[in-house]
Design an enzyme around this catalytic site. Structure first.
Site, PDB file in Angstrom:
ATOM      1  N   GLU A 176      -2.900   2.628  -9.215  1.00 49.47           N
ATOM      2  CA  GLU A 176      -3.835   1.643  -8.677  1.00 49.47           C
ATOM      3  C   GLU A 176      -5.017   2.311  -7.989  1.00 49.47           C
ATOM      4  O   GLU A 176      -6.170   1.887  -8.169  1.00 49.47           O
ATOM      5  CB  GLU A 176      -3.139   0.723  -7.664  1.00 49.47           C
ATOM      6  CG  GLU A 176      -1.964  -0.025  -8.218  1.00 49.47           C
ATOM      7  CD  GLU A 176      -0.620   0.663  -7.975  1.00 49.47           C
ATOM      8  OE1 GLU A 176       0.368  -0.058  -7.777  1.00 49.47           O
ATOM      9  OE2 GLU A 176      -0.570   1.908  -7.982  1.00 49.47           O
ATOM     10  N   HIS A 179      -1.795   7.309  -6.904  1.00 52.63           N
ATOM     11  CA  HIS A 179      -1.092   6.214  -7.570  1.00 52.63           C
ATOM     12  C   HIS A 179      -2.016   5.632  -8.633  1.00 52.63           C
ATOM     13  O   HIS A 179      -3.244   5.711  -8.513  1.00 52.63           O
ATOM     14  CB  HIS A 179      -0.716   5.128  -6.567  1.00 52.63           C
ATOM     15  CG  HIS A 179       0.345   5.535  -5.608  1.00 52.63           C
ATOM     16  ND1 HIS A 179       1.063   4.622  -4.872  1.00 52.63           N
ATOM     17  CD2 HIS A 179       0.830   6.756  -5.254  1.00 52.63           C
ATOM     18  CE1 HIS A 179       1.938   5.248  -4.104  1.00 52.63           C
ATOM     19  NE2 HIS A 179       1.802   6.551  -4.317  1.00 52.63           N
ATOM     20  N   CYS A 225       2.393  -0.659  -3.773  1.00 54.03           N
ATOM     21  CA  CYS A 225       2.904  -0.324  -2.446  1.00 54.03           C
ATOM     22  C   CYS A 225       1.904  -0.810  -1.394  1.00 54.03           C
ATOM     23  O   CYS A 225       0.817  -1.294  -1.729  1.00 54.03           O
ATOM     24  CB  CYS A 225       3.125   1.183  -2.328  1.00 54.03           C
ATOM     25  SG  CYS A 225       1.587   2.145  -2.309  1.00 54.03           S
ATOM     26  N   CYS A 267      -1.595   0.933  -1.669  1.00 49.65           N
ATOM     27  CA  CYS A 267      -2.429   0.430  -2.756  1.00 49.65           C
ATOM     28  C   CYS A 267      -2.903  -0.991  -2.482  1.00 49.65           C
ATOM     29  O   CYS A 267      -4.061  -1.323  -2.754  1.00 49.65           O
ATOM     30  CB  CYS A 267      -1.665   0.507  -4.073  1.00 49.65           C
ATOM     31  SG  CYS A 267      -1.355   2.217  -4.595  1.00 49.65           S
TER      32      CYS A 267
END
Length: 144
Positions: free
Chosen positions: A54, A52, A82, A85
């Site tokens: 992040e 992701h 999410c 993260c």
């Protein structure tokens, strides 16, 4: 620098992700008005569910700093992180999180108590319309 300046950079990374077939999310880590980490979603490209924006930006920032904590840093992200993260941001002890669009289906804010570090300040809605529009265009393109 204003928050919008760094969110614009995160949005450009999100656009790049969308152009590459990734869900359009971008993240930028800033320390003392200097970008020390940035990334976009790369889960398809790297065949890695943890890639992701992040997570990749955290790795980049901590490598730049030479340590695992982001206690004097702000992350700008186009979509609410999410739970995975947000958990990584907890462990990194991020000082401040600036979020574009909310994610009512998969965002960390659905979880109580919050999974962010207690000292992490957060703001939502910075350039939310632009972030939401980018996501809407991406998913519309997928459906047609």
């Amino acid at each position: 620098m204003p928050d919008e300046y760094f969110m614009e950079i995160a949005l450009s990374l999100a656009e790049e992700a969308g152009d590459n077939g990734e869900i359009p999310v971008g993240a930028v880590v800033v320390c003392r008005n200097r970008i020390i980490g940035k990334s976009r979603n790369q889960t398809e490209e790297l065949n890695d569910v943890t890639a992701h924006a992040e997570m990749m930006a955290i790795t980049s920032a901590t490598q730049y700093l030479g340590g695992k904590y982001l206690t004097d840093c702000t992350m700008y992200v186009t979509l609410e992180p999410c739970v995975m993260c947000a958990g990584a941001l907890f462990w990194a002890q991020l000082s401040r999180l600036v979020i574009g669009a909310a994610d009512p289906k998969r965002g960390y804010s659905r979880i109580e108590p919050s999974v962010l570090h207690p000292k992490t300040r957060f703001e939502t809605g910075i350039m939310a319309e632009e972030s939401q529009l980018l996501l809407a265009k991406f998913f519309k393109r997928l459906r047609t």
